[in-house]
Design an enzyme around this catalytic site. Structure first.
Site, short mmCIF file in Angstrom:
data_model
loop_
_atom_site.label_atom_id
_atom_site.label_comp_id
_atom_site.label_asym_id
_atom_site.label_seq_id
_atom_site.Cartn_x
_atom_site.Cartn_y
_atom_site.Cartn_z
N ARG A 267 41.39 42.60 24.40
CA ARG A 267 42.76 42.25 24.05
C ARG A 267 43.19 43.09 22.85
NH1 ARG A 267 39.78 37.55 24.75
NH2 ARG A 267 40.39 36.25 26.54
N LYS A 291 39.63 34.60 20.67
CA LYS A 291 39.75 33.28 21.27
C LYS A 291 38.69 32.32 20.74
CE LYS A 291 43.08 34.04 24.35
NZ LYS A 291 44.31 33.25 24.48
N HIS A 357 47.94 44.96 27.36
CA HIS A 357 47.29 44.00 28.25
C HIS A 357 47.14 44.54 29.66
CE1 HIS A 357 45.70 39.99 27.83
NE2 HIS A 357 46.06 39.72 29.07
N ARG A 360 43.85 46.10 29.86
CA ARG A 360 42.81 45.08 30.02
C ARG A 360 42.66 44.70 31.49
NH1 ARG A 360 40.04 40.84 27.55
NH2 ARG A 360 40.28 38.77 28.48
N HIS A 383 35.92 35.84 29.11
CA HIS A 383 36.51 34.58 29.55
C HIS A 383 35.50 33.45 29.39
CE1 HIS A 383 39.67 36.68 32.32
NE2 HIS A 383 40.06 36.60 31.06
N TYR A 392 41.58 38.08 39.44
CA TYR A 392 41.38 39.52 39.66
C TYR A 392 40.77 39.79 41.04
CZ TYR A 392 42.35 40.12 34.72
OH TYR A 392 42.96 40.12 33.48
#
Length: 412
Positions: A267, A291, A357, A360, A383, A392
């Site tokens: 990110r 995150k 993004h 990414r 994630h 994806y």
């Protein structure tokens, strides 16, 4: 007699060649050294020092000393400068930098902040943030965003004496706030605003401030219209890299940023927060923080080469961020600044605007296209749950065609 050009830089009057006033010449020299340490070039430093010298001259005229420097004195100086027929340009372009120096050097007291809550609304917001931090275990980035989006809701129930009247908080008040707060933003931001308001209401209900749950009456935000993740083609990536000149510091930095984004799938905020000590050259890994989590990624050869070229020309900075601003003050780049690099390069390359993004997304899609699994893509992207990465898989058309049953055949 030489006539002054009509396009020459306007000065109300000239700064004396020999500094005068209470700030000469110790404070002026201290300002010069501070500007050099901040990374300002000589051309950028001169207007700031000149403005400080003008302040020194004016302070001598009004009989003020160094100990008299405060916000009121500076306001009087600005009023006097702006009352001239020709306003000196340094007042407009160098004022904030001069104030930062006076504050950093201790001559000007910092502006009063809201570190300690002083009103019931501020106390409530601080308590709500603690609840999100310790009860919900949210990251600081999420907490700050929710506070920014929903903190103003409490102003609608603040009485004339500053107290909070929770009985006034109903669906009409909440929906009026959501509509007004989200008006300047796009659909995606409006979704976050509604989520932040719902969090505030849940906290108020769980702590007994509200005696009823009004979340069901909040208007649902419009759909964001999000489709499948959209990556960038290899030709577009090549075009972005082609407009980066590695022979220049800014080109080396931009090339390293693009390479890290498209190869590691980070990110923009994660790239901005990278520090020099996060690069483990001995083991060839990169520590990524984002995150509220940390994970290590291997450094591919092209990423290592791009980082090496950049770090060899990286200027001295005020912090240990890997990617720093090229203009003073030289410090860690912001998330918006990094995404802006990608947008600027896409304009130079003559392609449609691209932001960080999308690079990414490209990294994740490349993993799946090369035969990688969702677990591998999840580890790359950092994630917390595999279900987040499953979107994806929908764009891996090669694998989907192999799974699809041809028309007219019976599945085996």
């Amino acid at each position: 007699m030489t006539q002054r050009s009509a396009t020459a830089r306007p000065y109300a009057d000239r700064v004396p060649r020999i500094p005068v006033g209470p700030l000469a010449s110790t404070v002026l020299e201290e300002c010069r050294r501070w500007l050099v340490a901040q990374g300002y070039s000589p051309g950028s430093s001169t207007p700031v020092v000149n403005l400080l010298a003008r302040l020194s001259v004016w302070m001598q005229e009004v009989g003020a000393g160094i100990d008299d420097i405060d916000e009121e004195l500076l306001d009087r100086f600005v009023v006097r400068e702006r009352s001239r027929v020709v306003v000196c340009t340094t007042v407009k372009c160098s004022w904030n930098t001069m104030r930062k120096f006076l504050t950093a050097a201790g001559y000007l007291a910092p502006a009063p902040g809201e570190v300690d809550p002083v009103t019931p609304a501020q106390v409530a917001v601080t308590t709500w943030c603690s609840w999100m931090r310790y009860e919900c275990e949210l990251s600081e980035q999420t907490i700050n965003a929710r506070r920014r989006y929903a903190g103003g809701l409490l102003e609608a129930i603040t009485g004339a004496d500053g107290s909070l009247d929770w009985d006034r908080l109903d669906t009409d008040v909440v929906n009026d706030y959501v509509a007004g707060r989200g008006r300047p933003y796009g659909q995606a931001a409006r979704v976050h605003i509604v989520g932040a308001v719902r969090s505030l209401l849940r906290w108020a209900l769980s702590t007994g401030r509200l005696d009823r749950d009004i979340n069901a009456g909040i208007l649902q935000p419009a759909s964001t219209g999000r489709g499948l993740p959209k990556g960038v083609s290899s030709e577009q990536v090549g075009a972005l890299l082609a407009v980066c000149d590695p022979a220049t510091p800014i080109g080396a930095r931009d090339r390293a940023v693009i390479t890290v984004l498209v190869r590691l799938g980070l990110r923009a905020g994660e790239v901005a927060r990278l520090r020099l000590e996060d690069i483990d050259w001995a083991n060839g890994t990169l520590k990524v923080t984002g995150k509220g989590r940390e994970h290590a990624l291997p450094i591919p050869c092209d990423v290592g080469q791009a980082l090496t070229v950049w770090l060899r020309v990286r200027p001295a900075a005020l912090d240990r961020a890997v990617f720093v601003r090229m203009r003073a003050p030289r410090k860690m780049m912001t998330t918006q600044g990094l995404s802006g690099i990608v947008a600027r390069l896409s304009g130079l390359a003559g392609i449609d605007p691209i932001y960080a993004h999308r690079l990414r997304h490209t990294a994740a899609m490349d993993v799946l296209a090369a035969g990688g699994t969702l677990t591998e893509a999840r580890e790359l992207l950092g994630h917390a749950y595999t279900v987040t990465t499953m979107s994806y898989a929908k764009v891996d058309l090669v694998s989907l065609r192999e799974l699809a049953v041809p028309f007219g055949q019976v599945p085996r």
